[in-house]
Design a protein around this motif. Structure first.
Motif: not given
Length: 94
Positions: A26-34, A47-54, A59-65
């Motif tokens: 969530v922080v990475a998305v907001v930072a990239a858009v900013a 961000l909650g206006n566009a997608i459920d942040p939790e 769903l997204v784990d930077p350590e694994r897919s």
């Protein structure tokens, strides 16, 4: 995920960011858009206006897919694609 949105996003010049252990998706998305918008992250709509942040963080784990290829959505006038491993691509919406 809309194939049209994914195709438009991959065809345009993208800004990529990857969350770290200290940064959630969530922080990475907001930072990239900013960064793309040239604004302070606090000036963006929730961000909650566009997608459920939790759900996004779950769903997204930077350590694994875990089999998740990507999630695409629009946020604050930008097309956002985030992969299952956390790569974030941002392009201005057309």
């Amino acid at each position: 995920m809309s194939n049209d949105l994914a195709q438009r996003t991959s065809a345009l010049r993208t800004q990529t960011r990857r969350p770290s252990r200290e940064t959630t998706p969530v922080v990475a998305v907001v930072a990239a858009v900013a960064d793309a918008a040239g604004t302070d992250p606090l000036e963006l709509p929730p961000l909650g206006n566009a997608i459920d942040p939790e759900a996004l963080n779950d769903l997204v784990d930077p350590e694994r897919s875990a089999g998740l290829e990507s999630i695409a959505f629009e946020y604050a006038g930008y097309d956002v694609v985030i992969t299952g491993t956390g790569d974030v691509r941002v392009n201005r919406s057309e």
